[in-house]
Design a protein around this motif. Structure first.
Motif, PDB file in Angstrom:
ATOM      1  N   PRO A 128      28.649 -19.120 -59.180  1.00 13.44           N
ATOM      2  CA  PRO A 128      29.140 -17.760 -58.943  1.00 13.44           C
ATOM      3  C   PRO A 128      28.022 -16.723 -58.999  1.00 13.44           C
ATOM      4  CG  PRO A 128      29.644 -18.461 -61.192  1.00 13.44           C
ATOM      5  CD  PRO A 128      29.058 -19.658 -60.483  1.00 13.44           C
ATOM      6  N   THR A 129      28.067 -15.782 -58.084  1.00 15.77           N
ATOM      7  CA  THR A 129      27.123 -14.663 -58.100  1.00 15.77           C
ATOM      8  C   THR A 129      27.900 -13.381 -57.856  1.00 15.77           C
ATOM      9  OG1 THR A 129      26.683 -14.835 -55.724  1.00 15.77           O
ATOM     10  CG2 THR A 129      25.248 -16.102 -57.191  1.00 15.77           C
ATOM     11  N   ALA A 130      27.388 -12.291 -58.373  1.00 14.60           N
ATOM     12  CA  ALA A 130      28.097 -11.020 -58.259  1.00 14.60           C
ATOM     13  C   ALA A 130      28.225 -10.574 -56.810  1.00 14.60           C
ATOM     14  CB  ALA A 130      27.372  -9.953 -59.079  1.00 14.60           C
ATOM     15  N   ASP A 131      27.197 -10.831 -55.996  1.00 17.37           N
ATOM     16  CA  ASP A 131      27.188 -10.362 -54.617  1.00 17.37           C
ATOM     17  C   ASP A 131      27.618 -11.410 -53.600  1.00 17.37           C
ATOM     18  OD1 ASP A 131      26.200  -7.896 -55.487  1.00 17.37           O
ATOM     19  OD2 ASP A 131      24.137  -8.655 -55.458  1.00 17.37           O
ATOM     20  N   GLY A 132      27.912 -12.639 -54.075  1.00 16.10           N
ATOM     21  CA  GLY A 132      28.282 -13.688 -53.155  1.00 16.10           C
ATOM     22  C   GLY A 132      27.079 -14.290 -52.459  1.00 16.10           C
ATOM     23  N   PRO A 133      27.300 -15.275 -51.572  1.00 12.12           N
ATOM     24  CA  PRO A 133      26.184 -15.927 -50.881  1.00 12.12           C
ATOM     25  C   PRO A 133      25.490 -14.975 -49.900  1.00 12.12           C
ATOM     26  CG  PRO A 133      28.285 -16.664 -49.992  1.00 12.12           C
ATOM     27  CD  PRO A 133      28.598 -15.842 -51.206  1.00 12.12           C
ATOM     28  N   GLU A 134      24.246 -15.272 -49.599  1.00 11.60           N
ATOM     29  CA  GLU A 134      23.475 -14.474 -48.654  1.00 11.60           C
ATOM     30  C   GLU A 134      24.135 -14.490 -47.269  1.00 11.60           C
ATOM     31  OE1 GLU A 134      20.776 -12.562 -49.024  1.00 11.60           O
ATOM     32  OE2 GLU A 134      20.907 -12.900 -51.185  1.00 11.60           O
ATOM     33  N   PRO A 135      24.128 -13.358 -46.562  1.00 15.98           N
ATOM     34  CA  PRO A 135      24.794 -13.280 -45.255  1.00 15.98           C
ATOM     35  C   PRO A 135      24.294 -14.295 -44.233  1.00 15.98           C
ATOM     36  CG  PRO A 135      24.263 -11.091 -46.065  1.00 15.98           C
ATOM     37  CD  PRO A 135      23.590 -12.057 -46.994  1.00 15.98           C
ATOM     38  N   THR A 136      23.016 -14.680 -44.332  1.00 16.58           N
ATOM     39  CA  THR A 136      22.456 -15.599 -43.336  1.00 16.58           C
ATOM     40  C   THR A 136      22.694 -17.069 -43.673  1.00 16.58           C
ATOM     41  OG1 THR A 136      20.328 -15.504 -44.492  1.00 16.58           O
ATOM     42  CG2 THR A 136      20.660 -13.966 -42.649  1.00 16.58           C
ATOM     43  N   THR A 137      23.304 -17.356 -44.800  1.00 14.74           N
ATOM     44  CA  THR A 137      23.522 -18.745 -45.212  1.00 14.74           C
ATOM     45  C   THR A 137      24.449 -19.460 -44.227  1.00 14.74           C
ATOM     46  OG1 THR A 137      23.317 -18.110 -47.534  1.00 14.74           O
ATOM     47  CG2 THR A 137      24.298 -20.258 -47.072  1.00 14.74           C
ATOM     48  N   GLY A 176      20.671 -29.142 -47.553  1.00 16.85           N
ATOM     49  CA  GLY A 176      19.754 -28.244 -46.873  1.00 16.85           C
ATOM     50  C   GLY A 176      20.003 -26.772 -47.110  1.00 16.85           C
ATOM     51  N   GLY A 177      20.567 -26.424 -48.250  1.00 21.04           N
ATOM     52  CA  GLY A 177      20.791 -25.023 -48.567  1.00 21.04           C
ATOM     53  C   GLY A 177      21.976 -24.404 -47.847  1.00 21.04           C
ATOM     54  N   THR A 178      22.823 -25.246 -47.280  1.00 14.88           N
ATOM     55  CA  THR A 178      24.013 -24.745 -46.595  1.00 14.88           C
ATOM     56  C   THR A 178      25.200 -24.731 -47.555  1.00 14.88           C
ATOM     57  OG1 THR A 178      24.687 -26.942 -45.835  1.00 14.88           O
ATOM     58  CG2 THR A 178      23.165 -25.706 -44.422  1.00 14.88           C
ATOM     59  N   LEU A 179      26.330 -24.227 -47.039  1.00 13.61           N
ATOM     60  CA  LEU A 179      27.585 -24.241 -47.788  1.00 13.61           C
ATOM     61  C   LEU A 179      28.643 -24.928 -46.936  1.00 13.61           C
ATOM     62  CD1 LEU A 179      27.550 -20.546 -49.060  1.00 13.61           C
ATOM     63  CD2 LEU A 179      27.148 -22.586 -50.466  1.00 13.61           C
ATOM     64  N   ALA A 180      29.722 -25.364 -47.585  1.00 18.75           N
ATOM     65  CA  ALA A 180      30.838 -25.982 -46.875  1.00 18.75           C
ATOM     66  C   ALA A 180      32.125 -25.635 -47.608  1.00 18.75           C
ATOM     67  CB  ALA A 180      30.662 -27.495 -46.797  1.00 18.75           C
TER      68      ALA A 180
END
Length: 205
Positions: free
Chosen positions: A151-160, A186-190
């Motif tokens: 969890p992060t306060a700002d959420g994932p980076e927009p370019t992720t 590879g630093g992605t999300l799903a």
């Protein structure tokens, strides 16, 4: 997404219980009813786990764009030739218990945005292959992302990059259509929910 896409309230949300047991069966039911009823663009369709003394299974709900469209759709729902069907809209219910009660529970949960796993929602057609976080938020009704275990306060980076696997199921949480994500290679999300065994929408292509 620039157009409004919030659930329109109790007078526009129809609950339906057709005896489905699993999420996959409920996904199929949503696609089937969307086609048979000719549901308009902008409809948000959700699945709801029902756990009462009389019913253990999954009901569905449909948030229509406005009360008039919901009333028209209601007349089509109750005219369906489906044994054991239960349905609910505002103060109305149709069918025998426990199906009618399950439909009421689904409609209320969706209308108040307390819960519901969205299968159809504005922008879902954009969620195939790999998209960025920024596009996911800009092009769909999803308005909040959470990364499970990070969890992060700002959420994932927009370019992720987000690997959709052509199967994206956000949920209503505290009034927000929220998608749970997990870190991937590879630093992605799903999406947290994995298609099992294959995406339901593939059967409706």
């Amino acid at each position: 997404m620039s157009a409004p896409h919030g659930a329109p309230g109790v007078h526009s949300v129809i609950g339906v219980d057709a005896g489905t047991a699993s999420l996959r069966e409920a996904d199929h039911l949503i696609h089937d009813l969307a086609a048979r009823l000719g549901l308009p663009r902008g409809t948000i369709a959700c699945t709801h786990l029902i756990r009462t003394d009389e019913r253990r299974g999954t009901a569905v709900s449909f948030a229509l764009p406005d009360a008039r469209t919901a009333a028209i759709t209601w007349s089509h729902v109750v005219a369906l030739d489906h044994p054991g069907l239960g349905a609910a809209l505002a103060g109305r219910s149709y069918g025998a218990e426990p199906a009618a009660h399950a439909a009421v529970l689904a409609a209320e949960e969706h209308a108040h945005r307390r819960g519901g796993r969205a299968v159809l929602f504005p922008g879902v057609d954009h969620l195939t292959g790999t998209v960025t976080v920024a596009d996911l938020l800009a092009l769909t009704a999803i308005d909040r992302l959470v990364v499970v275990g990070a969890p992060t306060a700002d959420g994932p980076e927009p370019t992720t990059p987000v690997l959709t696997r052509d199967h994206v199921r956000p949920e209503w949480r505290d009034g927000h259509l929220t998608l749970a994500l997990v870190p991937a290679a590879g630093g992605t999300l799903a999406p947290f929910e994995v298609p099992n065994p294959t995406p339901c929408c593939a059967d409706h292509a």
